[in-house]
Design a protein around this motif. Structure first.
Motif: not given
Ligand code: SR1
Ligand code: MG
Length: 400
Positions: A152-163, A307-316
């Motif tokens: 779901y998260l864009p890659p920069f946001a995801k990595k910032e959250n990991v930090g 699965r529903r979330l992957m279908l409706s919310e995954c933009k990659d």
């Protein structure tokens, strides 16, 4: 630890909450009690004796309460916990306690009092049925895991959250207590005398230890999503039609199956423990059947929601290829099963046990429940990649 950190006491906690703007009326008649029964922190309930309004204040101690000052522990876990609660509140407000005040310097926060709820572990020991639990917890898991992941998260946001959620000291507790100490004669272990021979046999089981090594490595390296990190039934407050997930101080970016596995493991520990709590054979069969169908429902509902979330919310583009959902969820399922096995075993002879089993009054039944948990735990770890679906999992457990 911040310079102004000081451990609160019953009198000083009352004075502390008086200073929080807007919480209690000026001059309110406040009383407090310390009610913490967890392994790590101080927990106070502070009440206005006239209006009845009450709040909970949770403060991290600079050591693990269950062990004492010989086990120092960062109080920064309080910051991690309050920030994880904020993320969970955005994604699942109905399942997250409200926070009224945060003080990182004092490593504490003030939240709503959930005294009208029951800790789920206690309710399960009392053989309560929770018909909405699978729906509630699968929603919490699907949303918190999906929306904090790379799906779901864009890659920069995801990595910032990991930090933001790097939590090395609390992760080290899990690495040691779940994945390492139970597999050798570690001084920290708390081994029930009656099952010493079963534990020794487990220590000799090299194929098992190899599988645990793989799972530990995944725990340490797979940053799938922001996990609660300690999602056992003592971290869940529940009542008739509502549920709140508390205590995410172990939150970090890790493998999704670790959180789902924690829920399933604790239901299975109760399944094993029912031998010591059920009043007759028929009741034992019924309670166990109910727990297994709860486990199946949790997975099936989680799978459908995810699965529903992957279908409706995954933009990659590439993550949206047909077939990727199946691959992803079968990986999460196998890890869920494996982590559940590890989490069962650690609660039998590791440092921290569970009341479901330890409080069984009859020593022979307690030992029998412990043996069953060790057997099921080992089976889950060893067979996790061969179990095709949750029906196969519950059938396998029935056969033990
Ligand atoms: C020393 S802390 C022991 C356990 O308590 C927490 O709830 C975690 O499960 C941890 O492993
Ligand atoms: Mg906890």
């Amino acid at each position: 630890m911040a310079e102004n950190y000081r451990t609160l006491t019953v009198p000083s906690v009352v004075e502390y909450v008086r200073q929080i703007p807007g919480l209690f009326a000026q001059g309110a008649k406040l009383s407090a009690k310390e009610v913490g029964d967890g392994n790590l922190n101080l927990v106070f309930i502070i009440k206005d004796d006239v209006t009845g309004k009450s709040v909970v204040l949770k403060q991290a101690l600079p050591y693990a309460r269950v062990v004492g000052e010989s086990m120092p522990l960062t109080v920064d876990r309080s910051r991690i916990e309050s920030e994880a609660l904020q993320v969970q509140a955005k994604l699942c407000p109905e399942y997250t306690p409200r926070i009224f005040h945060v003080d990182h310097g004092m490593s504490l926060f003030v939240m709503e009092d959930l005294s009208d709820y029951k800790i789920m572990r206690k309710g399960l020991i009392e053989k309560n049925a929770y018909p909405h639990f699978a729906e509630q917890i699968s929603e919490f898991l699907a949303k918190t895991l999906f929306y904090t992941s790379d799906l779901y998260l864009p890659p920069f946001a995801k990595k910032e959250n990991v930090g933001k959620f790097i939590n090395p000291e609390l992760c080290k507790i899990s690495e040691d207590l779940i994945f390492t100490q139970p597999y050798y004669d570690a001084p920290e272990n708390n081994i029930p005398e009656e099952i010493a021979a079963d534990v020794a046999a487990l220590w000799d089981n090299e194929p098992l230890k190899l599988e645990v090594a793989k799972l530990k490595y995944h725990f340490m390296t797979r940053a799938d999503a922001l996990l609660h990190g300690d999602l056992h039934t003592g971290s869940i407050f529940i009542k008739e039609d509502a549920l709140k997930v508390i205590d995410p101080e172990f939150a970090y970016y890790g493998p999704m199956g670790f959180d789902i596995g924690a829920v399933l493991a604790n239901l299975l520990l109760n399944y094993c423990a029912q031998e010591g709590w059920a009043d007759h054979a028929q009741e034992l069969r019924e309670v166990r059947e109910r727990l297994l169908s709860m486990i199946a429902d949790i997975w099936l509902k989680f799978d459908a929601k995810f699965r529903r979330l992957m279908l409706s919310e995954c933009k990659d583009y590439i993550f949206s290829r047909p077939g990727f959902q199946d691959i992803y969820l079968s990986y999460v399922f196998a890890e869920t099963v494996g982590f559940a096995g590890c989490k069962m075993i650690r609660r039998i002879h590791g440092l921290a046990h569970v009341a479901d089993i330890d409080q069984i009054p009859d020593a022979a039944k307690r030992a029998s429940a412990q043996r069953l948990a060790l057997k099921i735990g080992q089976l889950l770890i060893m067979k996790r990649e061969k179990i095709a679906n949750v029906e196969m999992l519950t059938e396998m457990i029935k056969g033990v």
